[in-house]
Design an enzyme around this catalytic site. Structure first.
Site, PDB file in Angstrom:
ATOM      1  N   ASP A 150      -6.025  -7.273   4.100  1.00 56.99           N
ATOM      2  CA  ASP A 150      -7.199  -6.636   3.502  1.00 56.99           C
ATOM      3  C   ASP A 150      -8.114  -7.714   2.918  1.00 56.99           C
ATOM      4  O   ASP A 150      -9.319  -7.736   3.164  1.00 56.99           O
ATOM      5  CB  ASP A 150      -6.752  -5.662   2.405  1.00 56.99           C
ATOM      6  N   ASP A 205     -11.912  -9.478   4.684  1.00 52.82           N
ATOM      7  CA  ASP A 205     -13.234  -9.509   4.039  1.00 52.82           C
ATOM      8  C   ASP A 205     -13.764 -10.936   3.972  1.00 52.82           C
ATOM      9  O   ASP A 205     -14.953 -11.189   4.200  1.00 52.82           O
ATOM     10  CB  ASP A 205     -13.168  -8.951   2.602  1.00 52.82           C
ATOM     11  N   LYS A 231       3.515 -15.620   1.813  1.00 54.05           N
ATOM     12  CA  LYS A 231       3.712 -16.230   0.498  1.00 54.05           C
ATOM     13  C   LYS A 231       5.218 -16.450   0.322  1.00 54.05           C
ATOM     14  O   LYS A 231       5.842 -15.961  -0.637  1.00 54.05           O
ATOM     15  CB  LYS A 231       3.119 -15.299  -0.585  1.00 54.05           C
ATOM     16  N   TYR A 255       0.813  -1.212   0.000  1.00 56.04           N
ATOM     17  CA  TYR A 255       0.000   0.000   0.000  1.00 56.04           C
ATOM     18  C   TYR A 255       0.852   1.271   0.000  1.00 56.04           C
ATOM     19  O   TYR A 255       0.408   2.316  -0.470  1.00 56.04           O
ATOM     20  CB  TYR A 255      -0.897   0.037   1.237  1.00 56.04           C
ATOM     21  N   ASP A 314      -2.573 -18.525  -0.008  1.00 60.69           N
ATOM     22  CA  ASP A 314      -3.589 -19.151  -0.865  1.00 60.69           C
ATOM     23  C   ASP A 314      -4.281 -20.296  -0.132  1.00 60.69           C
ATOM     24  O   ASP A 314      -5.506 -20.423  -0.162  1.00 60.69           O
ATOM     25  CB  ASP A 314      -3.001 -19.594  -2.217  1.00 60.69           C
TER      26      ASP A 314
HETATM   27  C1  IPM Z   1     -10.270  -1.659   4.226  1.00 62.28           C
HETATM   28  C2  IPM Z   1     -10.560  -1.026   2.905  1.00 62.28           C
HETATM   29  C3  IPM Z   1      -9.450  -0.036   2.586  1.00 62.28           C
HETATM   30  C4  IPM Z   1      -8.154  -0.812   2.535  1.00 62.28           C
HETATM   31  C5  IPM Z   1      -9.685   0.802   1.300  1.00 62.28           C
HETATM   32  C6  IPM Z   1     -10.990   1.532   1.347  1.00 62.28           C
HETATM   33  C7  IPM Z   1      -8.541   1.721   1.039  1.00 62.28           C
HETATM   34  O1  IPM Z   1     -10.719  -1.990   1.927  1.00 62.28           O
HETATM   35  O2  IPM Z   1     -10.173  -0.933   5.227  1.00 62.28           O
HETATM   36  O3  IPM Z   1     -10.143  -2.887   4.275  1.00 62.28           O
HETATM   37  O4  IPM Z   1      -7.828  -1.403   1.490  1.00 62.28           O
HETATM   38  O5  IPM Z   1      -7.452  -0.830   3.534  1.00 62.28           O
HETATM   39 MG    MG Z   2     -10.747  -3.962   2.659  1.00 68.41          MG
END
Ligand code: IPM
Ligand code: MG
Length: 359
Positions: free
Chosen positions: A247, A251, A191, A141, A223
């Site tokens: 990240d 999710d 990885k 990032y 993975d």
């Molecule tokens: C998160 C989001 C952010 C990230 C985006 C909105 C920049 O996806 O907080 O997980 O990638 O960190």
């Molecule tokens: Mg995210």
């Protein structure tokens, strides 16, 4: 002296969900005699519209002087055409970086009432209780060099994944300390079969683990970790990983528990300020329709109470209220399975139910 809390509602459903979170925070602060001074500011697209940049210096300074920041979400189609360094997301990345918030804690657990909301079978989901510890201010990032260029007439783009040992060691310690308060197991996700960066992580994680003989450590390729998360999520306690893997996996971890709309997060660092935000994004498709689920933002308030206000009892009350509301059968639309028929509540009404459960 009152603790200053800066609310940054942001874009999309951000203002709706932080609105409910604010009501909950004010309510419990009142009950527990916590003196708070709440302020609001702009971030993301809202800030771009107001002043041309995704995070104004003045707002950043107010954040620095706050005990905690409660953020909604950033981004939306209106700003999608902007170059990456001027997009709403840049505001979020900048505040994380400038406040030194290197440790992102994303707990994913199943509320019993929601076990059937997961797309996975209830017997796979029942009892999931994991914590993703994501490094938040380094890696792909933020690595340099980055950018786009025209090379021999072809467009080229570049990002750099870079970590030094100090960055790895400090996030690893956060993970091991958290594991000690939980089930004493850490999974390092990497990885290392391809990336030198991951090989360094392996070495440093092993070194830090030497100071925690009471905590069990496993290394897992990213993975196969993604696969194991859907096959056997209960095996995980604390996961520690870099910015990009964290990240993605957070999710995934959120979704297997039933809905992304339930997951809170805390971003902590060496300085005193903590930043709290729901893991879900700005959901522009349902923004402004009173359909968003405010529970992730409300659970982020619980994390704020615990980590920034030293109010564990108040935090537990908020979590218990959410559990009770779900147990009573109340749902926002995101918590229904495909085809499930059941009346749903809007964002505001869900906030009302939580406040009722609290009083
Ligand atoms: C998160 C989001 C952010 C990230 C985006 C909105 C920049 O996806 O907080 O997980 O990638 O960190
Ligand atoms: Mg995210």
């Amino acid at each position: 002296m009152a603790a200053r809390i800066l609310l940054l509602p942001g874009d999309g459903i951000g203002p709706e969900v932080t609105g409910e979170a604010r009501r909950v925070l004010e309510h419990v602060a009142d009950r527990h005699g916590l003196a708070l001074a709440l302020e609001e500011g702009a971030i993301g697209g809202a800030s771009i519209d107001a002043c041309g940049e995704p995070l104004a210096d003045a707002v950043l300074e107010r954040a620095r002087k706050s005990r905690a920041v409660l953020l909604g979400a950033v981004g939306g189609p209106r700003w999608d055409e902007l170059p990456v360094d001027r997009r709403p997301e840049k505001g979020l990345l900048r505040i994380r970086k400038e406040l030194g918030l290197f440790a992102n804690l994303r707990p994913a657990s199943v509320f019993p009432a929601l076990a059937s909301a997961s797309t996975l079978r209830p017997e796979v989901v029942d009892g999931i209780d994991l914590l993703v510890v994501r490094e938040l201010t380094g890696g792909l990032y933020f690595g340099e060099p980055r950018g786009t260029a025209l090379v021999e007439g072809r467009r080229e783009a570049r990002n750099t994944m870079v970590y030094d040992e100090t960055e790895i060691a400090r996030i690893t310690r956060v993970a091991f300390d958290a594991a000690r308060r939980r089930r004493s197991h850490v999974t390092h996700v990497h990885k290392a079969n391809v990336l030198e960066v991951s090989q360094l992580w392996m070495q440093v994680v092993d070194e830090v683990a030497g100071d925690y003989p009471d905590v069990e450590l496993a290394h897992q390729l990213v993975d196969s970790c993604a696969m194991l998360l859907v096959r056997d999520p209960r095996r995980f306690d604390v996961m520690v990983t870099g910015n990009l893997f964290g990240d993605i996996l957070s999710d995934e971890a959120a979704m297997i528990t039933g809905s992304l709309g339930m997951l809170p997060s805390a971003s902590l660092g060496e300085g005193g300020v903590g930043l709290y935000e729901p893991v879900h994004g700005s959901a522009p498709d349902i923004a402004g329709q009173d359909r968003a689920n405010p529970l992730a933002a409300i659970l982020s308030v619980a994390m704020l109470l615990e980590h920034s206000l030293d109010a564990a009892a108040a935090a537990a009350e908020v979590r218990d209220a959410v559990t009770a509301v779900l147990g009573a059968g109340h749902r926002t639309g995101d918590l229904l399975l495909e085809g499930e028929e059941r009346p749903t509540l809007g964002c505001r009404a869900m906030g009302d139910r939580v406040l009722e459960a609290l009083s």
